[in-house]
Design a protein around this motif. Structure first.
Motif, short mmCIF file in Angstrom:
data_model
loop_
_atom_site.label_atom_id
_atom_site.label_comp_id
_atom_site.label_asym_id
_atom_site.label_seq_id
_atom_site.Cartn_x
_atom_site.Cartn_y
_atom_site.Cartn_z
N SER A 67 73.41 23.66 68.42
CA SER A 67 73.51 24.94 67.72
C SER A 67 72.43 25.90 68.21
N LEU A 68 72.53 27.13 67.74
CA LEU A 68 71.52 28.14 68.08
C LEU A 68 70.15 27.73 67.56
N ALA A 69 70.10 27.21 66.34
CA ALA A 69 68.81 26.79 65.77
C ALA A 69 68.20 25.65 66.59
N ASP A 70 69.04 24.71 67.04
CA ASP A 70 68.53 23.60 67.85
C ASP A 70 67.96 24.10 69.17
N LEU A 71 68.66 25.06 69.78
CA LEU A 71 68.18 25.62 71.04
C LEU A 71 66.83 26.31 70.85
N LEU A 72 66.71 27.13 69.80
CA LEU A 72 65.46 27.86 69.59
C LEU A 72 64.31 26.92 69.27
N GLU A 73 64.57 25.90 68.48
CA GLU A 73 63.50 24.94 68.18
C GLU A 73 63.02 24.25 69.46
N ALA A 74 63.96 23.87 70.32
CA ALA A 74 63.58 23.22 71.57
C ALA A 74 62.80 24.17 72.47
N ALA A 75 63.25 25.43 72.55
CA ALA A 75 62.57 26.40 73.42
C ALA A 75 61.17 26.72 72.91
N ILE A 76 61.04 26.92 71.60
CA ILE A 76 59.73 27.27 71.04
C ILE A 76 58.77 26.09 71.14
N GLN A 77 59.27 24.88 70.94
CA GLN A 77 58.42 23.71 71.11
C GLN A 77 57.98 23.57 72.56
N ALA A 78 58.87 23.91 73.49
CA ALA A 78 58.54 23.76 74.91
C ALA A 78 57.41 24.69 75.33
N VAL A 79 57.38 25.91 74.78
CA VAL A 79 56.31 26.84 75.15
C VAL A 79 55.06 26.64 74.30
N GLY A 80 55.11 25.68 73.36
CA GLY A 80 53.92 25.35 72.58
C GLY A 80 53.62 26.31 71.45
N TYR A 81 54.64 26.99 70.93
CA TYR A 81 54.43 27.96 69.85
C TYR A 81 55.26 27.60 68.63
N GLY A 82 55.40 26.32 68.36
CA GLY A 82 56.24 25.89 67.25
C GLY A 82 55.78 26.38 65.90
N ASP A 83 54.47 26.61 65.73
CA ASP A 83 53.95 27.06 64.45
C ASP A 83 53.68 28.56 64.41
N LYS A 84 54.07 29.29 65.47
CA LYS A 84 53.77 30.72 65.53
C LYS A 84 55.03 31.59 65.61
N LEU A 85 56.04 31.13 66.32
CA LEU A 85 57.29 31.89 66.41
C LEU A 85 58.23 31.38 65.33
N LEU A 86 58.41 32.18 64.29
CA LEU A 86 59.14 31.76 63.10
C LEU A 86 60.51 32.41 63.06
N PHE A 87 61.51 31.64 62.62
CA PHE A 87 62.87 32.18 62.56
C PHE A 87 63.68 31.39 61.54
N LYS A 88 64.81 31.98 61.14
CA LYS A 88 65.82 31.32 60.33
C LYS A 88 67.19 31.82 60.78
N VAL A 89 68.19 30.96 60.72
CA VAL A 89 69.56 31.36 61.00
C VAL A 89 70.31 31.34 59.67
N VAL A 90 70.67 32.53 59.19
CA VAL A 90 71.30 32.67 57.88
C VAL A 90 72.62 33.42 58.04
N SER A 91 73.70 32.76 57.64
CA SER A 91 75.03 33.39 57.68
C SER A 91 75.31 34.01 59.05
N LYS A 92 75.10 33.22 60.09
CA LYS A 92 75.38 33.59 61.47
C LYS A 92 74.39 34.60 62.06
N ASP A 93 73.39 35.02 61.29
CA ASP A 93 72.41 35.98 61.79
C ASP A 93 71.09 35.27 62.09
N LEU A 94 70.50 35.62 63.23
CA LEU A 94 69.17 35.12 63.58
C LEU A 94 68.14 36.06 62.99
#
Length: 374
Positions: A67-94
């Protein structure tokens, strides 16, 4: 090695996914680029123009069914900003709080495309998987969150903040405890803080009013009110039918139901064609008597206009009772009759006649045209 040159392979696939069809079973290749904010300025320091900020680049592989959320979590973890780049996917909106995201696919027209919905994500995956070795470039751009108190890092505030009273500090501490206790981790919910301790476990958005009401009741020592039990107020109970307005499918169902209800409520128009008595009216004994012809009054006869009498100029002057000098002085002009006077300008007549005689001549001419002289 600088962050610009670093390029690692990170796999963000779940173990329960089947083997990917692309890139030797690893999935879609994503080149992740993160453009960071410049470092905060120290007191009295000014930011340099054209200051260069290195990007962080990573390469990850993510399964095409993630999913989109899985992709973003993987990308943000890869760049080492898992606790700084915050997001939510709500009703198809990022909903990202401090970054923007765009995607590109090389050798296509898809360049710097916005990635703000799951529809955008599906389009991106669909276009990427049309290639033999699908690859996508993801560009994260970090931006600064707007501070609630209006302070700026570039221009530190010199005004002194008012010191909170003991009661205000207790209130702020209690509200912080409530926020921490009821932090909502449900990605389908649109509120970061929710109370769901009701019998049905439904989410109640903890607005500032509700937080202040709960904290005030706890500090006032109201019986039964603590961090787990809110005040006995209807505000803390879910409102029946108050579903999340971000639920697009629910809104569509409601609109469809409203349309069906409006169609069923449409009044039926009945037209009664009652021809009773029409045959009676058409019977011969009910035939209308013929109307008597209307006698038209004769049109009044309009008399034809009187034509002026043809006469010589001398006879005209005599009949109009003009001064004898008129005929005598105009004899040199050889005027055949009064019908030629309209072709002679007054400037010529004034060479031979006085103003009074010329005026009398013109008046007699007008009377002759009406048939009054002759």
């Amino acid at each position: 090695m600088s962050d610009d040159a670093m390029d690692s392979q990170y796999t963000g696939n779940h173990d329960d996914n089947p083997e990917s069809q692309y890139n030797d079973g690893k999935g879609i290749r994503y080149h992740v680029s993160l453009k960071l904010l410049p470092p905060p300025l120290k007191k009295g320091e000014k930011r340099r123009k054209n200051q260069r900020i290195d990007n962080i680049n990573r390469t990850i592989y993510v399964h095409e069914e993630e999913s989109l959320a899985d992709l973003l979590e993987a990308a943000i973890q890869a760049v080492g900003y898992g606790d700084k780049l915050l997001f939510k996917v709500v009703s198809k909106d990022l909903r990202a709080s401090n970054f923007t995201l765009k995607w590109s696919i090389s050798r296509t027209d898809f360049k710097n495309m916005q990635l703000t919905t799951t529809d955008h994500f599906d389009e991106m995956v669909g276009e990427a998987t049309q290639k033999g070795t699908p690859a996508v470039k993801l560009d994260f751009v970090e931006f600064e969150e707007v501070a609630n108190d209006g302070d700026s890092d570039d221009e530190p505030s010199t005004s002194k903040k008012r010191k909170l009273t003991e009661e205000e500090e207790l209130m702020a501490e209690t509200i912080s405890q409530l926020k921490a206790a009821y932090n909502c981790s449900d990605k389908t919910c649109t509120s970061p803080v929710c109370y769901h301790g009701n019998p049905n476990g439904e989410h109640v958005r903890m607005t500032p009013i509700l937080l202040n009401t709960w904290a005030s009741a706890k500090l006032a020592g109201i019986e039964g009110v603590d961090l787990e039990h809110p005040p006995p107020d209807k505000m803390f109970q879910p409102v029946e039918g108050a579903d999340d307005v971000d639920d697009i499918a629910l809104l569509a169902r409601r609109r469809n139901q409203a349309n069906q209800a409006s169609k069923s409520a449409t009044p039926t128009i009945t037209i009664n064609n009652d021809f009773a008595g029409l045959a009676q009216l058409l019977r011969p004994d009910h035939a209308m008597a013929p109307l008597a012809p209307t006698q038209l009054a004769p049109m009044p006869r309009i008399p034809s206009p009187v034509k002026p009498v043809q006469m010589s100029f001398a006879a005209f002057c005599l009949a109009a009772n003009l001064h004898p000098d008129v005929a005598t002085k105009l004899e040199i002009l050889e005027i055949a009759g009064p019908h030629l006077l309209e072709f002679i300008e007054n400037s010529i007549l004034d060479q031979y006649l006085s103003v009074g005689n010329r005026a009398a001549l013109r008046y007699a001419e007008s009377q002759w045209k009406k048939g009054l002289i002759g």
